[in-house]
Design a protein around this motif. Structure first.
Motif, PDB file in Angstrom:
ATOM      1  N   ASN A 169       0.818  -1.213   0.000  1.00  0.00           N
ATOM      2  CA  ASN A 169       0.000   0.000   0.000  1.00  0.00           C
ATOM      3  C   ASN A 169       0.848   1.256   0.000  1.00  0.00           C
ATOM      4  OD1 ASN A 169      -2.351  -1.493   0.052  1.00  0.00           O
ATOM      5  ND2 ASN A 169      -2.500  -1.487   2.298  1.00  0.00           N
ATOM      6  N   ALA A 170       1.968   1.196   0.656  1.00  0.00           N
ATOM      7  CA  ALA A 170       2.837   2.377   0.738  1.00  0.00           C
ATOM      8  C   ALA A 170       3.680   2.558  -0.514  1.00  0.00           C
ATOM      9  CB  ALA A 170       3.749   2.265   1.961  1.00  0.00           C
ATOM     10  N   ARG A 171       3.806   1.502  -1.329  1.00  0.00           N
ATOM     11  CA  ARG A 171       4.695   1.554  -2.503  1.00  0.00           C
ATOM     12  C   ARG A 171       3.889   2.028  -3.721  1.00  0.00           C
ATOM     13  NH1 ARG A 171       5.906  -3.225  -2.371  1.00  0.00           N
ATOM     14  NH2 ARG A 171       7.620  -3.126  -0.872  1.00  0.00           N
ATOM     15  N   THR A 172       3.859   3.328  -4.013  1.00  0.00           N
ATOM     16  CA  THR A 172       3.154   3.949  -5.153  1.00  0.00           C
ATOM     17  C   THR A 172       4.151   4.730  -5.981  1.00  0.00           C
ATOM     18  OG1 THR A 172       2.675   5.961  -3.929  1.00  0.00           O
ATOM     19  CG2 THR A 172       1.084   4.153  -3.728  1.00  0.00           C
ATOM     20  N   ASP A 173       3.660   5.186  -7.173  1.00  0.00           N
ATOM     21  CA  ASP A 173       4.553   6.002  -8.015  1.00  0.00           C
ATOM     22  C   ASP A 173       4.974   7.258  -7.281  1.00  0.00           C
ATOM     23  OD1 ASP A 173       4.271   4.157 -10.004  1.00  0.00           O
ATOM     24  OD2 ASP A 173       2.689   5.246 -11.074  1.00  0.00           O
ATOM     25  N   GLU A 174       4.014   7.764  -6.526  1.00  0.00           N
ATOM     26  CA  GLU A 174       4.347   9.008  -5.821  1.00  0.00           C
ATOM     27  C   GLU A 174       5.433   8.782  -4.769  1.00  0.00           C
ATOM     28  OE1 GLU A 174       2.268  12.263  -2.823  1.00  0.00           O
ATOM     29  OE2 GLU A 174       1.033  10.768  -3.876  1.00  0.00           O
ATOM     30  N   THR A 175       5.314   7.666  -3.979  1.00  0.00           N
ATOM     31  CA  THR A 175       6.289   7.444  -2.910  1.00  0.00           C
ATOM     32  C   THR A 175       7.658   7.084  -3.445  1.00  0.00           C
ATOM     33  OG1 THR A 175       5.577   5.136  -2.765  1.00  0.00           O
ATOM     34  CG2 THR A 175       4.524   6.701  -1.282  1.00  0.00           C
ATOM     35  N   SER A 234      13.159  12.152  -4.280  1.00  0.00           N
ATOM     36  CA  SER A 234      13.852  13.032  -5.237  1.00  0.00           C
ATOM     37  C   SER A 234      13.132  14.363  -5.351  1.00  0.00           C
ATOM     38  CB  SER A 234      13.927  12.351  -6.611  1.00  0.00           C
ATOM     39  OG  SER A 234      14.681  11.162  -6.538  1.00  0.00           O
ATOM     40  N   ALA A 235      11.789  14.288  -5.404  1.00  0.00           N
ATOM     41  CA  ALA A 235      11.025  15.528  -5.520  1.00  0.00           C
ATOM     42  C   ALA A 235      11.243  16.417  -4.303  1.00  0.00           C
ATOM     43  CB  ALA A 235       9.540  15.209  -5.677  1.00  0.00           C
ATOM     44  N   ARG A 237      13.678  21.250  -1.891  1.00  0.00           N
ATOM     45  CA  ARG A 237      14.496  21.824  -0.816  1.00  0.00           C
ATOM     46  C   ARG A 237      15.645  22.630  -1.389  1.00  0.00           C
ATOM     47  NH1 ARG A 237      11.380  22.236   3.444  1.00  0.00           N
ATOM     48  NH2 ARG A 237      10.485  20.226   4.129  1.00  0.00           N
ATOM     49  N   HIS A 238      16.229  22.166  -2.508  1.00  0.00           N
ATOM     50  CA  HIS A 238      17.292  22.954  -3.158  1.00  0.00           C
ATOM     51  C   HIS A 238      16.751  24.275  -3.663  1.00  0.00           C
ATOM     52  CE1 HIS A 238      20.544  20.163  -2.788  1.00  0.00           C
ATOM     53  NE2 HIS A 238      19.881  19.179  -3.425  1.00  0.00           N
ATOM     54  N   PHE A 287       6.005  15.248   0.405  1.00  0.00           N
ATOM     55  CA  PHE A 287       6.849  14.231  -0.264  1.00  0.00           C
ATOM     56  C   PHE A 287       7.685  13.469   0.753  1.00  0.00           C
ATOM     57  CE2 PHE A 287       6.651  16.874  -4.365  1.00  0.00           C
ATOM     58  CZ  PHE A 287       5.722  16.027  -4.945  1.00  0.00           C
ATOM     59  N   GLU A 288       8.237  14.186   1.725  1.00  0.00           N
ATOM     60  CA  GLU A 288       9.065  13.542   2.742  1.00  0.00           C
ATOM     61  C   GLU A 288       8.253  12.574   3.595  1.00  0.00           C
ATOM     62  OE1 GLU A 288      12.273  17.196   3.245  1.00  0.00           O
ATOM     63  OE2 GLU A 288      10.576  17.011   4.594  1.00  0.00           O
TER      64      GLU A 288
END
Length: 813
Positions: free
Chosen positions: A335-341, A346-347, A352-353, A389-390
Motif C-alpha cells: 500500500n505504501a509503494r506507489t509512483d508518488e512514494t 527526489s522531488a 528543498r534545493h 513528499f518527505e
C-alpha cells in the motif's frame, strides 16, 4: 564501616593472627563474615578478592560533630510564649538555673523530644497524664525546636516539632530546614540508632534508671557503642552457614540411606548395584553417574531415545502469528509503494534545493525552467509540497523495514534438522520425520511472501503430526526398557547431583565448625577487651564523683545473653566486694549513672558533640557536687555540656573551684511567661535585682524599700556562704560538716559572724570587726536587717552600692 566496628575488626584481626591453632580457611571465613553476608558467600564460593594482610587503620577517622546552637519552646510544658535559649555552638559548659517550676526543664525536654520524638518523662505514662505537655496559659499550636551546627560549617540546621490543636503527645509533625534549602520532613529514623547508642540526653528521671532500669537497655547500648553488634552479626552469619551445611550433610545422608533401601528391594541388577554403591559413607559418584545414565543393552540407544523425546517445535499459535504478521507487513508495504512514494524523495530534495536558492538570492526567475518565478508565494507552496513528499517517502521506508523484520521473525522460527533424526542406528524409524523436517527447513528458500507464509503453516502442521507420533514411540520404548529401573535411576541421578554439588561443602563445614567454636570461645575475651577502655573511663569519672564515698567501682562486665543480658557493675565497700544497689545511696547511684552515661555519650565515634543533662545535682551530697563540677568542666573541654539545675550548689562549686562556665537563669512570671539572663554569681544576681527595683518608680516606696533590703540581705548571706565554704573546704574540712555549720547559722547576723570571725557564736564582736570594711558597713548591715522598717528617706541606691562593697570585702578576706 563505622569507627567502633573498625576498631573491633582490628582487635579481631589481631587475635586471629596470633592463634596458630586455627586453620587459615576458618580465619578467612570469620573475617569475611565480619564484612557481611555477601562477603561470606564470596569466600565460600571462592570468588572473594585477596584479603589484605593488615586491616585498614581507622585511628585517624573522625565523625563530623554536631553542636546545639539554640533551643526554642512555645506553649510546651512550663513555657507559654515563644522563648529561645541561645547556646554557644562549641565545647564549653553552660549551666541553666532557675527555681522549681521556672520552666528550665522545659528546654531540656524540648530538645530531647524534638530530635528523638520521645521523652523519658512521658514514656509508659497514661494518655491523661501525658496531655500535660500543653501549657495551660497558651492558645494555639505547640512548637519546640533546635538549631544544630556541624563542625566546620556556619550554616545552621533547624529541626522543629509542632502539635496542631487537639493533637496528642504522639501526634506531632517534625520538619528539617537546612540553610538555603526548602523545609522538608524530619525523619527521626535516620538518627534513631545513633540517638540510642550515643544518647546525648540525660533527664533526671533517667539518671537513676541507668543503674536501676531494665538491665538489657544499658547492655544493648554499650554493645552497639563498642561495635560488638558487628561481632554478634559475625557469629550469627557463621552459625547460620554452619547449620545450613550441617543440615545439608544430614539430609544427604538420610536420602542416601532411604535410596539404598529402595534399590536393594528392587528386582533389577542395576538397582542392586546402586544399593552396593550407596552403602558407602562416601559413595563412588562417578560409578553412580555411569549407572544412572546406562542401559541394559546400549547406553547410546537410551541416549538416542531420550534425544527423540526431547525434540520440540514452535507451537501452532507461534507459527500462525508469524504468518499473519508477515502478511500484514507485506500488505502495508504494498500500500505504501506507489509512483508518488517512489519519486517522493527526489522531488522533496529538488524542492528543498529550490527553497535554499530562494533563501539565498531572494525573488528570482526559476533557474531550471527559466519561465516561472521563485517568490514568497512559491516558497510557501514548495515547502508544503516538500514536507508531504518527505512524509510519503518515510511511510514507505517504515513499511519496508517492518516487512523485513516480520520476514526475519518468521524465518527464525524455522530450525534445521536436528542431529537426533540423522542417526543411522536408531531403534525407531525416523526417515519420514527427517524428510518432513527437511521440507519445513527448505521453506526459507521461498522468496514470495504469500507463498512463504502459506507453506510455513502447511509444512509445520505436517511435521508436527509426524514428530508427535515419533515422540510417543520413543517414550513407549523408554518405558518398556525402564519400567523398574527408570524411577530409581532418576532418584540416583538426583542424589548424585546433590552429592556432587555438596562435596566441596564438606571441607567448608569443617572450617565453619572450627570458626564457630573459635568465636564462641573468643567472644567473652573480645567483649571484655572492648569494654576495658569504657570501664576505665567510668572508673576514672567515678573516682572524681565519689569524693568521700567508701564505695569503689571495680569494673564493668557484659553478662548474660538473650533475655538475661545485662551490665554487671562490680563495686566494693572498704575493700569488700558488694552488690551496687544494696550499698549505694541515691546520690551515689546518680553519680554512678553519670559515670556510665558520660563515656557512652562522649565516645569519639558519636556525631553528637553536645550533652543535655537535667537536674544531676539532686540527691548528691556537697562533696559529690564538687566532683560533679570538676567532671562537667573536664567534659566541656571537648564537648558542649548544657546542664539544667535548680540547685545553686553546682554554680557555687564552679565559682569556688574557678572552673569556666556560662550561667544562665530562667525567670518565670505570671501566666508562664519566662525570660533568660546571664548571671555571674548569686551576689551579683541579688544586687542586680535590687538595682532594678530601685529604678522601678511606679512601685510604692515602702514596698520597694522592703524588697530592696531583702535582696541586699540575700546578697550578704550569699557572700557569707561563699567565704565560709572557700575557707573551710580549703582547710580540708568535709563538705557535710561545712554545710551543717551553715545550716545552723540561722540569721544574717550569725552568717556574717561566721564569715568574718569564723565562729557563729561571737556575734557581739561582729560590728567591731566590720569597721575595716568601710565607714558605712555597720549601717548597711543594720539597714539590710530592718527590711520593712527602713526609714522612708533612705537612699536605696546608696544601700545597694554599700552592700556590694561589703559583700566584696567579706568574700575577699
Amino acid at each position: 564501616m563505622d569507627p567502633a566496628a573498625q576498631s573491633l575488626h582490628e582487635l579481631l584481626f589481631e587475635q586471629l593472627s596470633a592463634d596458630d591453632r586455627l586453620a587459615d580457611p576458618a580465619k578467612e571465613l570469620i573475617l569475611a563474615a565480619f564484612d557481611g553476608d555477601d562477603a561470606l558467600s564470596a569466600a565460600l564460593d571462592g570468588t572473594s578478592p585477596p584479603r589484605p594482610t593488615q586491616p585498614a587503620d581507622a585511628s585517624d577517622r573522625t565523625v563530623p560533630g554536631t553542636f546545639l546552637r539554640s533551643i526554642t519552646v512555645e506553649g510546651f510544658r512550663g513555657i507559654a510564649g515563644e522563648q529561645r535559649l541561645d547556646l554557644k555552638p562549641g565545647a564549653g559548659l553552660t549551666v541553666v538555673t532557675g527555681r522549681n517550676g521556672s520552666g528550665k526543664s522545659s528546654f531540656a525536654e524540648a530538645a530531647e523530644i524534638t530530635l528523638t520524638g520521645e521523652n523519658e518523662r512521658w514514656r509508659n505514662k497514661t494518655t491523661g497524664w501525658s496531655r500535660g505537655f500543653r501549657n495551660v496559659h497558651h492558645n494555639g499550636p505547640v512548637r519546640v525546636g533546635v538549631e544544630l551546627l556541624r563542625e566546620g560549617s556556619d550554616k545552621p540546621i533547624a529541626v522543629q516539632r509542632q502539635w496542631p490543636e487537639g493533637a496528642e503527645l504522639d501526634g506531632s509533625v517534625a520538619f528539617l530546614q537546612r540553610h538555603g534549602a526548602k523545609r522538608g520532613a524530619y525523619d527521626v529514623g535516620v538518627w534513631s540508632d545513633l540517638l540510642t547508642t550515643y544518647r546525648p540526653f540525660l533527664p533526671y528521671s533517667e539518671l537513676g534508671k541507668l543503674i536501676t532500669g531494665k538491665p538489657s537497655e544499658l547492655h544493648d547500648a554499650l554493645y552497639s557503642l563498642l561495635g560488638l553488634d558487628s561481632f554478634s552479626h559475625t557469629m550469627r552469619r557463621i552459625a547460620d552457614r554452619e547449620k545450613t551445611r550441617r543440615d545439608e550433610q544430614a539430609r544427604l545422608t538420610d536420602d542416601r540411606k532411604r535410596l539404598r533401601a529402595d534399590c536393594a528391594a528392587a528386582a533389577d541388577d542395576r538397582a542392586r548395584r546402586a544399593a552396593e554403591l550407596l552403602a558407602a559413607t562416601r559413595p563412588d559418584l562417578q560409578a553412580l553417574s555411569e549407572l544412572a545414565l546406562g542401559d541394559d543393552t546400549d547406553e547410546h540407544t537410551i541416549g538416542v531415545l531420550r534425544g527423540l523425546t526431547a525434540l520440540v517445535l514452535p507451537t501452532e499459535q507461534q507459527m500462525r502469528e508469524a504468518a499473519d504478521g508477515l502478511g500484514t507487513a507485506s500488505a502495508r508495504a504494498d500500500n505504501a509503494r506507489t509512483d508518488e512514494t517512489t519519486t517522493a524523495k527526489s522531488a522533496a530534495e529538488l524542492l528543498r534545493h529550490g527553497i535554499a536558492f530562494h533563501d539565498a538570492v531572494g525573488d528570482a526567475p526559476c533557474p531550471v525552467c527559466r519561465q516561472g518565478r521563485l517568490d514568497a508565494s512559491w516558497r510557501e507552496e514548495a515547502a508544503s509540497a516538500a514536507a508531504e513528499f518527505e512524509r510519503s517517502s518515510q511511510r514507505l521506508a517504515t513499511a519496508e523495514s517492518e516487512l523485513r523484520e516480520a520476514q526475519q521473525a518468521a524465518r527464525d522460527l524455522v530450525t534445521p534438522v536436528p542431529a537426533a533424526l540423522g542417526s543411522d542406528d536408531s531403534v525407531l524409524p525416523t526417515q519420514d520425520v527427517h524428510e518432513a523436517w527437511q521440507r519445513w527447513w527448505s521453506v526459507r528458500d521461498i522468496n514470495d511472501h504469500a507463498d512463504f507464509a502459506a507453506e510455513l503453516l502447511v509444512r509445520h502442521r505436517e511435521l508436527a503430526k509426524r514428530l508427535d507420533a515419533l515422540r510417543l514411540l520413543a517414550e513407549q520404548e523408554l518405558a518398556r526398557r525402564n519400567e523398574i529401573w527408570a524411577p530409581l535411576a532418576r532418584k540416583v541421578a538426583h542424589w548424585h547431583d546433590q552429592a556432587l554439588a555438596a562435596r566441596p561443602h564438606s571441607a567448608q563445614l569443617t572450617s565453619l565448625q572450627a570458626a564457630k567454636k573459635w568465636l564462641t570461645k573468643a567472644g567473652d575475651d573480645l567483649r571484655n577487651k572492648r569494654l576495658q577502655p569504657f570501664a576505665r573511663e567510668s572508673r576514672r569519672i567515678w573516682s572524681l564523683l565519689r569524693q568521700q564515698s567508701s564505695v569503689e567501682l571495680d569494673g564493668l562486665t557484659l553478662a548474660g545473653s538473650k533475655t538475661t543480658r545485662r551490665v554487671q557493675v562490680n563495686v566494693s565497700v572498704d575493700g569488700a566486694d558488694s552488690a551496687a544497689l544494696s550499698v549505694m545511696s541515691q546520690g551515689e547511684l546518680h553519680a554512678l549513672g553519670l559515670s556510665l552515661f558520660l563515656p557512652r555519650a562522649t565516645a569519639p565515634q558519636s556525631p553528637f558533640r553536645f550533652l543535655v543533662i537535667d537536674d544531676p545535682v539532686q540527691a548528691m551530697d556537697p562533696a559529690k557536687v564538687d566532683g560533679l563540677a570538676r567532671v562537667l568542666a573536664e567534659t566541656s573541654e571537648h564537648r558542649q555540656v548544657v546542664v539544667f539545675t535548680h540547685d545553686d550548689r553546682l554554680t557555687e562549686s564552679l565559682r569556688r573551684l574557678q572552673l569556666p562556665a556560662t550561667v544562665l537563669e530562667v525567670c518565670r512570671r505570671e501566666r508562664s511567661e519566662v525570660s533568660l539572663r546571664e548571671v555571674a554569681d548569686p551576689v551579683a544576681r541579688y544586687l542586680s535585682d535590687a538595682d532594678a527595683l530601685v529604678k522601678t518608680v511606679d512601685m510604692p516606696v515602702d514596698v520597694r524599700g522592703e524588697l530592696v533590703a531583702t535582696l541586699c540581705r540575700s546578697a550578704l548571706e550569699a557572700a557569707s556562704h561563699a567565704a565560709v565554704r572557700a575557707r573551710r573546704l580549703a582547710r580540708g574540712e568535709s563538705h557535710d560538716s561545712v554545710e551543717a555549720l551553715l545550716a545552723a547559722a540561722e540569721t544574717t547576723h550569725k552568717r556574717l559572724t561566721l564569715a568574718v570571725l569564723d565562729d557563729p557564736n561571737r556575734t557581739s564582736e561582729l560590728f567591731g570587726r566590720l569597721r575595716p570594711a568601710g565607714p558605712r558597713a555597720i549601717d548597711t548591715v543594720q539597714a539590710c536587717k530592718q527590711g520593712a522598717h527602713l526609714p522612708p528617706n533612705l537612699d536605696l541606691r546608696a544601700l545597694v552600692r554599700e552592700t556590694e562593697k561589703l559583700a566584696r570585702w567579706v568574700v575577699g578576706r
